[in-house]
Design a protein around this motif. Sequence first.
Motif, PDB file in Angstrom:
ATOM      1  N   ASN A   1      34.274  54.405  48.009  1.00 51.23           N
ATOM      2  CA  ASN A   1      34.370  55.856  47.880  1.00 51.23           C
ATOM      3  C   ASN A   1      34.451  56.230  46.407  1.00 51.23           C
ATOM      4  N   ASP A   2      34.282  57.534  46.121  1.00 54.82           N
ATOM      5  CA  ASP A   2      34.454  58.021  44.761  1.00 54.82           C
ATOM      6  C   ASP A   2      35.947  58.097  44.485  1.00 54.82           C
ATOM      7  N   ARG A   3      36.482  57.094  43.765  1.00 49.91           N
ATOM      8  CA  ARG A   3      37.927  56.967  43.594  1.00 49.91           C
ATOM      9  C   ARG A   3      38.501  57.958  42.584  1.00 49.91           C
ATOM     10  N   GLY A   4      37.694  58.378  41.613  1.00 46.90           N
ATOM     11  CA  GLY A   4      38.204  59.292  40.607  1.00 46.90           C
ATOM     12  C   GLY A   4      39.033  58.619  39.531  1.00 46.90           C
ATOM     13  N   VAL A   5      39.155  57.294  39.583  1.00 44.24           N
ATOM     14  CA  VAL A   5      39.881  56.544  38.561  1.00 44.24           C
ATOM     15  C   VAL A   5      39.029  55.348  38.155  1.00 44.24           C
ATOM     16  N   GLN A   6      39.345  54.784  36.995  1.00 44.98           N
ATOM     17  CA  GLN A   6      38.593  53.657  36.479  1.00 44.98           C
ATOM     18  C   GLN A   6      39.304  52.344  36.762  1.00 44.98           C
TER      19      GLN A   6
ATOM     20  N   CYS B   1      44.310  48.622  37.970  1.00 44.06           N
ATOM     21  CA  CYS B   1      43.947  47.304  38.501  1.00 44.06           C
ATOM     22  C   CYS B   1      45.161  46.553  39.023  1.00 44.06           C
ATOM     23  N   LEU B   2      46.269  46.594  38.277  1.00 45.38           N
ATOM     24  CA  LEU B   2      47.475  45.877  38.703  1.00 45.38           C
ATOM     25  C   LEU B   2      48.020  46.467  39.995  1.00 45.38           C
ATOM     26  N   ARG B   3      47.980  47.789  40.098  1.00 44.39           N
ATOM     27  CA  ARG B   3      48.474  48.457  41.302  1.00 44.39           C
ATOM     28  C   ARG B   3      47.627  48.075  42.514  1.00 44.39           C
TER      29      ARG B   3
ATOM     30  N   ARG C   1      43.315  53.701  23.591  1.00 45.60           N
ATOM     31  CA  ARG C   1      44.468  52.909  23.993  1.00 45.60           C
ATOM     32  C   ARG C   1      45.020  53.391  25.331  1.00 45.60           C
ATOM     33  N   GLN C   2      45.099  54.715  25.498  1.00 48.87           N
ATOM     34  CA  GLN C   2      45.620  55.271  26.748  1.00 48.87           C
ATOM     35  C   GLN C   2      44.706  54.932  27.927  1.00 48.87           C
TER      36      GLN C   2
ATOM     37  N   ILE D   1      43.565  51.917  32.905  1.00 52.17           N
ATOM     38  CA  ILE D   1      42.717  51.011  33.692  1.00 52.17           C
ATOM     39  C   ILE D   1      43.504  49.775  34.101  1.00 52.17           C
ATOM     40  N   SER D   2      44.278  49.236  33.152  1.00 50.53           N
ATOM     41  CA  SER D   2      45.095  48.060  33.452  1.00 50.53           C
ATOM     42  C   SER D   2      46.111  48.362  34.544  1.00 50.53           C
TER      43      SER D   2
END
Length: 696
Positions: A689-694, A139-141, A129-130, A135-136
């Motif tokens: 680039n390697d963003r480090g986030v999904q 994406c929104l940001r 859930r976290q 991820i949501s």
Amino acid sequence: MKSKTIDSFFKKKSTETTQSPSEASQIEVPPSSFAPLNSDARPSKIPRVEDEALDLSNLERELGNPTSRFGSTAFTHNGFSNWKKVHNGCNCAFLTHTGKDPNSLHNNAQRAYVDLMNQAQHIEVSLDRQTTQQISANCLRLKTSIDVVRWLSFQGCAFRGHDESSGSKNHGNFLELLSLLASYDEKVKDVLKSAPQNASYTSSTIQKEILQIYANRVRNVIHEEIGDRKFSIIVDEARDESKKEQMAIILRFVDKQGQVKERFFDIVHVKDTASLTLKNVIFNVLLQHSFDIQNIRGQSYDGASNMRGEFNGLQALILNDCRYAYYVHCFTHRLQLALVASAREVVEVHQFFKNLSDIVNIVSASSKRHDELQKAQAAEISRLVSINELATGTRMNQMGTLQLPSETRWSSHLNSVTSLLKMYNATSTILENLKNTTSNYSQRGDAHNAYNSLRSFEFIFILHVMKEVLGITDKLCQALQRRSQDILNAMSLVLTTKDLIQKLRDDGWNELLKNVISFCESSELDFPDMNAQYIVGRSHNKKEDVTVEHHYRVDIFFATIDTHLQELKSRFNENVVELLTLTIALDPKEFFKLFDIDKICILVNKFYPEYFSQQEKERLPYELKHYELDVFSTASLERAFSAMKIVKTRLRSKMKDDFLRSSLVMYIEKEIAEKFDINEIIDDFSKVNDRGVQFK
């Protein structure tokens, strides 16, 4: 063999010493940690604990800090999966060494095991859930930043502010618009406020990356539109606010639907404007995007006077490498400005336009002077009407104003010349008053110099020369600026303009001189004896065997006309005019009304001889006859010539080259960019680039 008891899978809570978390978790659970059945090493005997005496409250579960077992710094999905495998292995080891099913064990032990697995499952669901929420939020940001970049680019707005610090009253367009969007959407507000420092997506670097992604996608679409078809290049150069030479590249082609299109493709900083440098830059841009330079079928340059020589050399260099890349004048180019620029190579004409600008600036410097000019013009009109030298009627003798010759407005020089001729006496009156009554010595000196220039015979003479020359070329200039232009009509205007300019040179001198002298007489101006020896400047140096008439006729009149003729010939040489005239035979308008087999054959044999084999050339007339018969029965109006859709914006002095290139591609070709799905942009962004986030 003595089986292990359940208490060996737990450890007693220490009441005497405090163990560190790492020490408390040093329980080896893989099967290999148990002593082999045939091992001589046996544990010391431990007193058996009866079931009734087993107190589970004294047992410590291993779930407390599973991350420390596997050396990770955060309880991630991967760490959790490994932890589950180990504990499942623990269960298998338990069954192996006890030889009993857990259900047969004591109820308390069974509940402890089930409780352990339930907690693990709960953590797994919580982590899922976290992760989904994170991820949501990511994406929104990012979507919000993309929307802001997209909007600012389409509007041609600046991104950054002078001061983007927290205490600034204006953080710049990007951050201010981001804040506005957040004020209308709580979710956006929350994700922006909770953004980690390394994933806020608001930095200038991120803005540039998003722009570049859009620009690359636009170029890819343009490349797909052209494919392996033939195309032409249109090149324009300009110097930006930081004094860098920038070269814009536009591609002109016919798309799959048979429509003529022009696409802004790139703008590149060039270190110098040498012909070879320009050619290499153009070819590098095309090759970088996998274009075949042998498919170039035309080249056109917005050649200002300072670039004319370089572009002439560039034409030849490209033509050497691309046999059929014929040079054709850019129809939307500001031809009148080029003609004026070339005329300024005559020293006297250059000084004339400088004086003209000074005169207009001084007389129009304030609203008060403008009002005085209007009153003086009204008085002049009344005087001329009273002596029957000016006709009256509806919409005649309207009040006007002086116009400043501009480097960007197409007909400004002709308008400036004609407006001064119309308001000459009123302008003289204003300047005379200023030089006699102005208290400021600087303004008084400027007015004095402007008045002397205005009243000189040389100024009056060049004023009339430019009126005639620019008047002849104006119709051609206006025709070439239309969004849709018929080539045959344009070429006809080119030929008639050349003829009229040549006629003015051959036969126009006497009439021009007569008009100049008449103007001087009506304005009470002195004019020199045309047969006297010409004296140069204030030093009264005499030119040997040069009369006044020779100076004005040869050094100014002929020289000015010759620069115009040379400019027209370089842009519309006979070879190009013939090429364009012959191509009219292929125009599909009005059911191929201008279709001409003979012209098409000349076009092939003269301009594209190597493009067709000898056998194809021999068969071409017969194939065209079949085509002619078929096309007149089936053809309809296909297309008209397109106009260039290029918008040049003022370049910002601190804008980097890559940022400028991406911004212009986005702004000019937003018709393409606005069709992109934002999720595709996010996918491209995640790959840069390697963003480090999904993001998914």
